[in-house]
Design a protein around this motif. Structure first.
Motif, PDB file in Angstrom:
ATOM      1  N   TYR A 172     -27.150  14.580 -10.755  1.00 41.43           N
ATOM      2  CA  TYR A 172     -26.858  15.518 -11.365  1.00 41.43           C
ATOM      3  C   TYR A 172     -27.998  16.678 -11.583  1.00 41.43           C
ATOM      4  O   TYR A 172     -27.958  17.787 -11.368  1.00 41.43           O
ATOM      5  N   ALA A 173     -29.133  16.050 -12.011  1.00 45.37           N
ATOM      6  CA  ALA A 173     -30.408  16.904 -12.280  1.00 45.37           C
ATOM      7  C   ALA A 173     -30.956  17.350 -11.034  1.00 45.37           C
ATOM      8  O   ALA A 173     -31.338  18.609 -10.988  1.00 45.37           O
ATOM      9  N   LEU A 174     -30.867  16.525  -9.871  1.00 46.32           N
ATOM     10  CA  LEU A 174     -31.417  16.896  -8.593  1.00 46.32           C
ATOM     11  C   LEU A 174     -30.389  18.250  -8.152  1.00 46.32           C
ATOM     12  O   LEU A 174     -31.036  19.298  -7.701  1.00 46.32           O
ATOM     13  N   GLY A 175     -29.181  18.157  -8.063  1.00 46.68           N
ATOM     14  CA  GLY A 175     -28.452  19.027  -7.725  1.00 46.68           C
ATOM     15  C   GLY A 175     -28.339  20.430  -8.582  1.00 46.68           C
ATOM     16  O   GLY A 175     -28.447  21.571  -7.842  1.00 46.68           O
ATOM     17  N   THR A 176     -28.529  20.311  -9.770  1.00 45.07           N
ATOM     18  CA  THR A 176     -28.666  21.558 -10.539  1.00 45.07           C
ATOM     19  C   THR A 176     -29.902  21.988 -10.269  1.00 45.07           C
ATOM     20  O   THR A 176     -30.102  23.436 -10.159  1.00 45.07           O
ATOM     21  N   ALA A 177     -31.073  21.314 -10.199  1.00 41.99           N
ATOM     22  CA  ALA A 177     -32.432  21.853 -10.167  1.00 41.99           C
ATOM     23  C   ALA A 177     -32.245  22.797  -8.784  1.00 41.99           C
ATOM     24  O   ALA A 177     -32.925  23.850  -8.645  1.00 41.99           O
ATOM     25  N   THR A 178     -31.763  22.068  -7.714  1.00 45.42           N
ATOM     26  CA  THR A 178     -31.804  22.630  -6.404  1.00 45.42           C
ATOM     27  C   THR A 178     -30.934  24.075  -6.490  1.00 45.42           C
ATOM     28  O   THR A 178     -31.646  25.072  -5.791  1.00 45.42           O
TER      29      THR A 178
END
Length: 237
Positions: A172-178
């Motif tokens: 979730y964090a990686l997708g949102t940050a990207t």
């Protein structure tokens, strides 16, 4: 940072394992057909639903007044999801976290055969959340539906016994940050691109043709006979 990577590589701690064990344990009380259906949704169904949601957003964006900008946002949502998956490749290689069914052999009800590759971060969680956050920037309602799908996907990945909760949170964090960190640059490039497409044969992919007789009509309202338009006061001014 090194300590976090070491903790993840060692299995994430007792709480992480306890949640996986409890959630996966629900499968034993459900009929086999239900387990199979949920596993199919977790592996294929929900990601496909997210893609269909993206297509629905594109269809709606083409009908917006600022269609090129809206379509550029939808395009970025799809590209960001793919980019986030690529960024997850080095993350997996760095962490090298064993999946729950590998770290705890014979203690989980594995609902679908799965390769024993790196567990952190979850590709499925990364992909679905990136699409959802990207859609939130374009269409709030569809974005919220996408986020609900992403949360459901995260639950299913733990339920299936193929991921820890922290794998899902990491995705979730990686997708949102990207999506959010690169959105300004991406939109600065994609918006002129979609505007340029409106001057080519691909224009219908960016802006839906408008019927002359339905221009300015409220959807579902009956057609009214056309009457001569009076000169606009604004234009006259």
């Amino acid at each position: 940072m090194y300590g976090v990577v070491t903790l993840l590589a060692d299995g994430g701690g007792g709480l992480d394992w306890s949640v996986v064990s409890a959630v996966n344990g629900l499968a034993t009380s459900l009929p086999h057909a239900v387990d199979t259906a949920l596993a199919f949704l977790g592996e294929y169904g929900v990601p496909l639903g997210s893609v269909l949601l993206l297509l629905a957003a594109w269809a709606r964006a083409r009908r917006e007044k600022s269609a090129p900008v809206a379509v550029a946002g939808v395009l970025w949502a799809g590209l960001a999801a793919g980019l986030a998956l690529l960024l997850n490749v080095p993350v997996r290689a760095m962490v090298e976290r064993p999946r729950p069914f590998v770290a705890h052999p014979g203690q989980l009800d594995l609902l679908m055969s799965h390769q024993a590759n790196g567990s952190f971060a979850s590709d499925h969680a990364t992909f679905t959340m990136a699409l959802a956050v990207g859609l939130m920037l374009v269409n709030r309602r569809l974005g919220l539906v996408g986020i609900a799908l992403a949360f459901f996907e995260g639950f299913l990945r733990v339920f299936m016994g193929v991921h820890y909760p922290t794998d899902v949170l990491g995705g979730y964090a990686l997708g949102t940050a990207t999506v959010l960190l690169l959105a300004p640059v991406a939109m600065a490039v994609l918006t002129p691109f979609t505007h340029a497409l409106t001057r080519t044969a691909l224009a219908p992919a960016v802006s839906a043709p408008r019927s002359r007789g339905t221009r300015g009509r409220t959807p579902g309202a009956p057609l009214q006979p056309e009457t001569p338009e009076e000169p606009s006061q604004d234009l006259a001014a």
